[in-house]
Write a protein that holds these residues in place. Sequence first.
Motif, PDB file in Angstrom:
ATOM      1  N   PHE A  97       0.817  -1.268   0.140  1.00 27.33           N
ATOM      2  CA  PHE A  97       0.098  -0.142  -0.215  1.00 27.33           C
ATOM      3  C   PHE A  97       0.794   1.244  -0.078  1.00 27.33           C
ATOM      4  O   PHE A  97       0.687   2.244  -0.650  1.00 27.33           O
ATOM      5  CB  PHE A  97      -0.958   0.120   1.478  1.00 27.33           C
ATOM      6  CG  PHE A  97      -1.721   1.104   1.259  1.00 27.33           C
ATOM      7  CD1 PHE A  97      -2.942   1.397   0.798  1.00 27.33           C
ATOM      8  CD2 PHE A  97      -1.231   2.531   2.012  1.00 27.33           C
ATOM      9  CE1 PHE A  97      -3.701   2.679   0.908  1.00 27.33           C
ATOM     10  CE2 PHE A  97      -2.015   3.454   2.254  1.00 27.33           C
ATOM     11  CZ  PHE A  97      -3.306   3.764   1.515  1.00 27.33           C
ATOM     12  N   VAL A  98       1.757   1.380   0.992  1.00 28.89           N
ATOM     13  CA  VAL A  98       2.698   2.593   1.235  1.00 28.89           C
ATOM     14  C   VAL A  98       3.510   2.778  -0.177  1.00 28.89           C
ATOM     15  O   VAL A  98       3.795   3.899  -0.634  1.00 28.89           O
ATOM     16  CB  VAL A  98       3.565   2.523   2.254  1.00 28.89           C
ATOM     17  CG1 VAL A  98       4.901   1.770   2.194  1.00 28.89           C
ATOM     18  CG2 VAL A  98       3.698   3.889   2.823  1.00 28.89           C
ATOM     19  N   PHE A  99       4.014   1.708  -0.837  1.00 24.93           N
ATOM     20  CA  PHE A  99       4.780   1.925  -2.109  1.00 24.93           C
ATOM     21  C   PHE A  99       3.838   2.410  -3.159  1.00 24.93           C
ATOM     22  O   PHE A  99       4.087   3.077  -4.110  1.00 24.93           O
ATOM     23  CB  PHE A  99       5.564   0.600  -2.483  1.00 24.93           C
ATOM     24  CG  PHE A  99       6.575   0.106  -1.489  1.00 24.93           C
ATOM     25  CD1 PHE A  99       7.201   1.405  -1.002  1.00 24.93           C
ATOM     26  CD2 PHE A  99       6.836  -0.868  -1.108  1.00 24.93           C
ATOM     27  CE1 PHE A  99       8.357   1.210  -0.137  1.00 24.93           C
ATOM     28  CE2 PHE A  99       7.864  -1.162  -0.293  1.00 24.93           C
ATOM     29  CZ  PHE A  99       8.581  -0.064   0.146  1.00 24.93           C
ATOM     30  N   LEU A 100       2.482   1.840  -3.189  1.00 26.16           N
ATOM     31  CA  LEU A 100       1.612   2.198  -4.152  1.00 26.16           C
ATOM     32  C   LEU A 100       1.039   3.762  -3.957  1.00 26.16           C
ATOM     33  O   LEU A 100       0.740   4.485  -4.934  1.00 26.16           O
ATOM     34  CB  LEU A 100       0.348   1.353  -4.427  1.00 26.16           C
ATOM     35  CG  LEU A 100       0.579  -0.050  -4.461  1.00 26.16           C
ATOM     36  CD1 LEU A 100      -0.747  -0.755  -4.999  1.00 26.16           C
ATOM     37  CD2 LEU A 100       1.371  -0.100  -6.145  1.00 26.16           C
ATOM     38  N   HIS A 101       0.977   4.352  -2.855  1.00 28.41           N
ATOM     39  CA  HIS A 101       0.921   5.615  -2.283  1.00 28.41           C
ATOM     40  C   HIS A 101      -0.514   6.054  -3.214  1.00 28.41           C
ATOM     41  O   HIS A 101      -0.328   7.225  -3.858  1.00 28.41           O
ATOM     42  CB  HIS A 101       1.800   6.453  -2.829  1.00 28.41           C
ATOM     43  CG  HIS A 101       2.634   7.199  -1.745  1.00 28.41           C
ATOM     44  ND1 HIS A 101       3.196   6.710  -0.695  1.00 28.41           N
ATOM     45  CD2 HIS A 101       2.691   8.583  -1.443  1.00 28.41           C
ATOM     46  CE1 HIS A 101       3.722   7.756   0.242  1.00 28.41           C
ATOM     47  NE2 HIS A 101       3.339   8.942  -0.271  1.00 28.41           N
ATOM     48  N   PRO A 102      -1.634   5.515  -2.728  1.00 29.07           N
ATOM     49  CA  PRO A 102      -2.571   5.748  -3.612  1.00 29.07           C
ATOM     50  C   PRO A 102      -3.354   7.222  -3.376  1.00 29.07           C
ATOM     51  O   PRO A 102      -4.299   7.912  -4.004  1.00 29.07           O
ATOM     52  CB  PRO A 102      -3.719   4.672  -3.238  1.00 29.07           C
ATOM     53  CG  PRO A 102      -3.454   4.251  -1.988  1.00 29.07           C
ATOM     54  CD  PRO A 102      -1.921   4.399  -1.917  1.00 29.07           C
ATOM     55  N   PHE A 103      -3.110   7.675  -2.067  1.00 28.23           N
ATOM     56  CA  PHE A 103      -3.686   8.960  -1.896  1.00 28.23           C
ATOM     57  C   PHE A 103      -2.636  10.304  -1.794  1.00 28.23           C
ATOM     58  O   PHE A 103      -1.457   9.934  -1.781  1.00 28.23           O
ATOM     59  CB  PHE A 103      -4.297   8.951  -0.462  1.00 28.23           C
ATOM     60  CG  PHE A 103      -5.515   7.909  -0.433  1.00 28.23           C
ATOM     61  CD1 PHE A 103      -6.595   7.899  -1.319  1.00 28.23           C
ATOM     62  CD2 PHE A 103      -5.141   6.780   0.378  1.00 28.23           C
ATOM     63  CE1 PHE A 103      -7.612   6.823  -1.125  1.00 28.23           C
ATOM     64  CE2 PHE A 103      -6.261   5.803   0.274  1.00 28.23           C
ATOM     65  CZ  PHE A 103      -7.331   5.957  -0.230  1.00 28.23           C
ATOM     66  N   GLU A 104      -3.217  11.344  -1.707  1.00 30.77           N
ATOM     67  CA  GLU A 104      -2.239  12.648  -1.705  1.00 30.77           C
ATOM     68  C   GLU A 104      -1.483  12.630  -0.345  1.00 30.77           C
ATOM     69  O   GLU A 104      -0.540  13.433  -0.122  1.00 30.77           O
ATOM     70  CB  GLU A 104      -3.083  13.752  -2.129  1.00 30.77           C
ATOM     71  CG  GLU A 104      -3.597  13.872  -3.501  1.00 30.77           C
ATOM     72  CD  GLU A 104      -2.541  14.192  -4.640  1.00 30.77           C
ATOM     73  OE1 GLU A 104      -1.409  14.398  -4.099  1.00 30.77           O
ATOM     74  OE2 GLU A 104      -2.582  14.194  -5.547  1.00 30.77           O
ATOM     75  N   ASP A 105      -2.302  12.238   0.733  1.00 30.21           N
ATOM     76  CA  ASP A 105      -1.707  12.639   2.085  1.00 30.21           C
ATOM     77  C   ASP A 105      -2.421  11.373   2.994  1.00 30.21           C
ATOM     78  O   ASP A 105      -3.472  10.748   2.577  1.00 30.21           O
ATOM     79  CB  ASP A 105      -2.311  13.840   2.570  1.00 30.21           C
ATOM     80  CG  ASP A 105      -1.827  14.242   4.009  1.00 30.21           C
ATOM     81  OD1 ASP A 105      -0.820  13.749   4.341  1.00 30.21           O
ATOM     82  OD2 ASP A 105      -2.452  14.854   4.716  1.00 30.21           O
ATOM     83  N   GLY A 106      -1.631  11.275   4.011  1.00 33.80           N
ATOM     84  CA  GLY A 106      -2.178   9.919   5.057  1.00 33.80           C
ATOM     85  C   GLY A 106      -1.685   8.652   4.675  1.00 33.80           C
ATOM     86  O   GLY A 106      -1.902   7.647   5.532  1.00 33.80           O
TER      87      GLY A 106
END
Length: 502
Positions: A319-328
């Motif tokens: 999830f964190v490597f895909l970084h799907p959101f602008e923040d959070g």
Amino acid sequence: MKYSAEGYEAIIQKYNLNVIPNWHRSFIWKESQTHHKQKSNDYIKEIFPAKYKPGKSIGEQLEFAFKYDGINLSILSQIFSVIDTNDLIEYIKSKRTGKYARRIWFLYEFLTGKKLPIDDLKQGNYIDLLEVDQYYTLSKGTSVKRQRVRNNLLGTKAFCPIVRKTETLKNMENEDLAQVCKELIVNYPPEILRKALAYLYTKETKSSFFIEHEEPNNTRTERFVALLQEAQEDDFCQKERLIELQNRIVDKRFADKDYRKNQNYVGETLLHGREKIHYISPKPKELEELMEGLILCHHRMIEGNVNPIIHASVIAYGFVFLHPFEDGNGRIHRFLIHNILAIRGFTPRGIMFPVSAVMLKKSLSYDQSLEAFSSKLIPLIDYTLDEDGIMKVSSDTAHWYRYMDLTQQSEALYSFVKETIENELPNELLFLSAYNKTKEAMKEIIDMPDRMIDLFIRFTLQNHGKLSKKKRYKYFDKLTDQEIEKLQKVLIDQNLHHFHTK
């Protein structure tokens, strides 16, 4: 010494491929009769004698790679995009019942979506696609009649990380940390565990924010605590819940209604306005498919009974490597660790692991677990950054995020969970137990309100076991000197100062 590259390394050199290097690289030394390994921080270099040298065909080099370099889906996806399939077909037909030929055949069609002009196998035993003693796999793979293999991969073509069974991970598995935790908490009464849970929620929340150098106000703390309380009940790894999660974590002005539409990255501004790039996320147009793949991978691992810590590592780091959101993204990444460990039954009911607190204490190890992927990725991406900080990525990048090797990240998470269960959690429970006994003993001396007792303990510990005159006359002027002395002695007898200074 003159070495010849073999396996993946030979194919990468031949086709000049732009890849994240494999964890294992093979070479032949013709003048040697023995083989040996050289370990570095990033990979193992293995030197084989001449008798191991494979043929020159693509199939024979891939067979050598599968034997000694392992299965690397990211590299394979790039190899299959450039090779002459006629050579591959000839190799497969010559060894169509061989286990390596069948695996290569299946993976070509799995990764490319193209069917080779080879007839289905009609007989023979089924084989596991991934060797279960070398990789974390689904407990029961899907039988594929065409190649007579069991597809036990963790994910699908859209998102399919690999986690190798290293000696480190095998040793940690043997420790049965879940059972260690269960045996730990049976030693404490429900009242202490209830108080511990309330305290750990707050500690975990603040630690997760502190990792990102943020200090949450009371409102943000309460919101995150409420989410952690829900982590034991609901599965948040689905699109609608992830968006809801992001909306509840960040400032309302920065809440997303969908996955991001902009190219984002992690960087820092240096002197003269230069930007140092630490990480580049997937292109926005690739996100929907990648995230669908991550969510499907999550459900496959539940159904396939994959080790819960490996499961949490794959999804949280994925999830964190895909970084799907602008923040959070970082806070959601750490929240997902709790969520998955809880719904998989690894975390006992009524308790929570302060994993973020351990990550904060071991920030170098945590940063290294992130950089193990990001540092190898950055040099491969072609991008531009304009004066407004807007990034444009020109190269194809999806395959790097789609087929990550998350072995190092899994080792890191296992170490954080181990430290939590063996040290962080026991220390918190011991402290809370001692704190509870201290309050009861203090009430026998004088029946003060809980708030005053808490203040007395805090101020006394802050002043190395002795209440300061200023605090004594400001808050406890109704107590006699003899009562103050007795209360201070209770703190010493219960050894609370030991916990406070740890």
